[in-house]
Write a protein that holds these residues in place. Structure first.
Motif, PDB file in Angstrom:
ATOM      1  N   ALA A   6       0.871  -1.185   0.000  1.00  0.00           N
ATOM      2  CA  ALA A   6       0.000   0.000   0.000  1.00  0.00           C
ATOM      3  C   ALA A   6       0.901   1.226   0.000  1.00  0.00           C
ATOM      4  O   ALA A   6       1.948   1.233   0.645  1.00  0.00           O
ATOM      5  CB  ALA A   6      -0.891   0.012   1.229  1.00  0.00           C
ATOM      6  N   ASP A   9      -0.622   4.850   4.698  1.00  0.00           N
ATOM      7  CA  ASP A   9      -1.403   4.233   5.778  1.00  0.00           C
ATOM      8  C   ASP A   9      -2.902   4.334   5.497  1.00  0.00           C
ATOM      9  O   ASP A   9      -3.662   3.429   5.835  1.00  0.00           O
ATOM     10  CB  ASP A   9      -1.092   4.919   7.113  1.00  0.00           C
ATOM     11  N   ARG A  12      -3.751   1.619   3.208  1.00  0.00           N
ATOM     12  CA  ARG A  12      -3.623   0.339   3.937  1.00  0.00           C
ATOM     13  C   ARG A  12      -4.888   0.066   4.740  1.00  0.00           C
ATOM     14  O   ARG A  12      -5.422  -1.048   4.719  1.00  0.00           O
ATOM     15  CB  ARG A  12      -2.411   0.395   4.872  1.00  0.00           C
ATOM     16  N   THR A  13      -5.403   1.082   5.410  1.00  0.00           N
ATOM     17  CA  THR A  13      -6.617   0.945   6.198  1.00  0.00           C
ATOM     18  C   THR A  13      -7.812   0.585   5.311  1.00  0.00           C
ATOM     19  O   THR A  13      -8.618  -0.282   5.656  1.00  0.00           O
ATOM     20  CB  THR A  13      -6.908   2.253   6.962  1.00  0.00           C
ATOM     21  N   LEU A  15      -7.728  -0.919   2.379  1.00  0.00           N
ATOM     22  CA  LEU A  15      -7.557  -2.288   1.878  1.00  0.00           C
ATOM     23  C   LEU A  15      -7.912  -3.322   2.948  1.00  0.00           C
ATOM     24  O   LEU A  15      -8.517  -4.353   2.652  1.00  0.00           O
ATOM     25  CB  LEU A  15      -6.120  -2.503   1.391  1.00  0.00           C
ATOM     26  N   LEU A  16      -7.525  -3.030   4.187  1.00  0.00           N
ATOM     27  CA  LEU A  16      -7.849  -3.952   5.282  1.00  0.00           C
ATOM     28  C   LEU A  16      -9.358  -4.022   5.537  1.00  0.00           C
ATOM     29  O   LEU A  16      -9.875  -5.060   5.970  1.00  0.00           O
ATOM     30  CB  LEU A  16      -7.121  -3.535   6.560  1.00  0.00           C
ATOM     31  N   ILE A  25       0.518  -6.879   4.869  1.00  0.00           N
ATOM     32  CA  ILE A  25       0.388  -5.671   4.053  1.00  0.00           C
ATOM     33  C   ILE A  25       1.343  -4.618   4.595  1.00  0.00           C
ATOM     34  O   ILE A  25       1.350  -4.328   5.783  1.00  0.00           O
ATOM     35  CB  ILE A  25      -1.064  -5.148   4.010  1.00  0.00           C
ATOM     36  N   GLU A  26       2.182  -4.085   3.727  1.00  0.00           N
ATOM     37  CA  GLU A  26       3.196  -3.115   4.115  1.00  0.00           C
ATOM     38  C   GLU A  26       2.990  -1.786   3.392  1.00  0.00           C
ATOM     39  O   GLU A  26       2.625  -1.767   2.211  1.00  0.00           O
ATOM     40  CB  GLU A  26       4.598  -3.648   3.770  1.00  0.00           C
ATOM     41  N   VAL A  27       3.241  -0.689   4.103  1.00  0.00           N
ATOM     42  CA  VAL A  27       3.171   0.634   3.489  1.00  0.00           C
ATOM     43  C   VAL A  27       4.535   0.970   2.893  1.00  0.00           C
ATOM     44  O   VAL A  27       5.523   1.149   3.614  1.00  0.00           O
ATOM     45  CB  VAL A  27       2.775   1.717   4.520  1.00  0.00           C
TER      46      VAL A  27
END
Length: 235
Positions: A6, A9, A12-13, A15-16, A25-27
């Motif tokens: 991602a 952040d 990322r949120t 996608l989660l 999953i890594e930023v």
């Protein structure tokens, strides 16, 4: 997937929320070229081309599409330009909404203060960042806001919308300023960015350096190594 990347952040949120059971999953942001986009670049050629000597220049750079929310930028700029006649808005890029926004600039009475450059070759972009005094972005669709990062790498403060990736990138009062979805708030952030001191510009550059290409590449290689080993071990 063994690993998902991602850019921020905020993404990322999101996608989660779609897939909470992801393994990892890594930023890792798309790295910005901090050597190519630098405070050392010279924007005088661009300023001369458009007759901007002695003017304060606010830059918007990117594809001119509906989702870029340029309505807000133009309305905020109208308010700002009424208070300071020496400010110009430079809109760099092409796109399907260009004619719409040119018409809007005319209707708002800011046509003479707004420059639509059209398409600019990639090789010339560093000069355009160098030519401005501040950068603005109002798009709510940015997953990272790479143009804002390029501006920061060029030592330019950002006036950005308080939403998604842009809000994550800008630290208000330190390296830029955030605004909400209103022309008044937008104008205030633009004004603050244009009048900000050398400390804000240095902080903007420092923020961009944290997103440098080399650092992103190292993180990406580490994640690939993890994924390869994870698969090799039969997980």
């Amino acid at each position: 997937a063994d690993a998902v990347v991602a850019p921020t952040d905020a993404i990322r949120t999101e996608l989660l929320n779609y897939a909470p059971d992801m393994k990892r999953i890594e930023v890792i942001p798309t790295g910005v070229d901090t050597a190519r986009f630098s405070p050392a670049n010279d924007g005088s050629e661009v300023r001369n081309k458009y007759g901007l000597d002695g003017e304060k220049v606010l830059l918007h750079l990117g594809r001119i599409a509906w989702e870029k929310n340029l309505d807000l930028v133009l309305k905020g700029f109208r308010k700002l330009s009424a208070e300071d006649r020496d400010i110009r808005l430079m809109i760099v890029g092409e796109g399907p909404a260009k004619k719409h926004y040119q018409k809007m600039a005319s209707e708002l009475g800011i046509e003479e203060k707004t420059i639509f450059t059209g398409f600019v070759p990639d090789a010339d972009l560093p000069q355009y960042y160098a030519a401005c005094d501040a950068f603005t972005i109002a798009s709510k669709f940015e997953t990272q806001g790479l143009a804002a990062l390029e501006a920061m790498a060029s030592g330019k403060p950002v006036a950005g919308i308080d939403y998604r990736a842009v809000a994550e990138l800008v630290t208000p009062g330190q390296d830029g300023f955030l605004f909400d979805d209103s022309p008044d708030s937008c104008a205030d952030a633009m004004s603050a960015a244009l009048s900000s001191g050398e400390d804000v510009r240095k902080n903007a550059r420092r923020k961009a350096e944290a997103f440098g290409m080399e650092k992103s590449a190292v993180k990406l290689v580490d994640l690939y190594k993890y994924a390869v080993e994870h698969k090799a071990n039969g997980h």
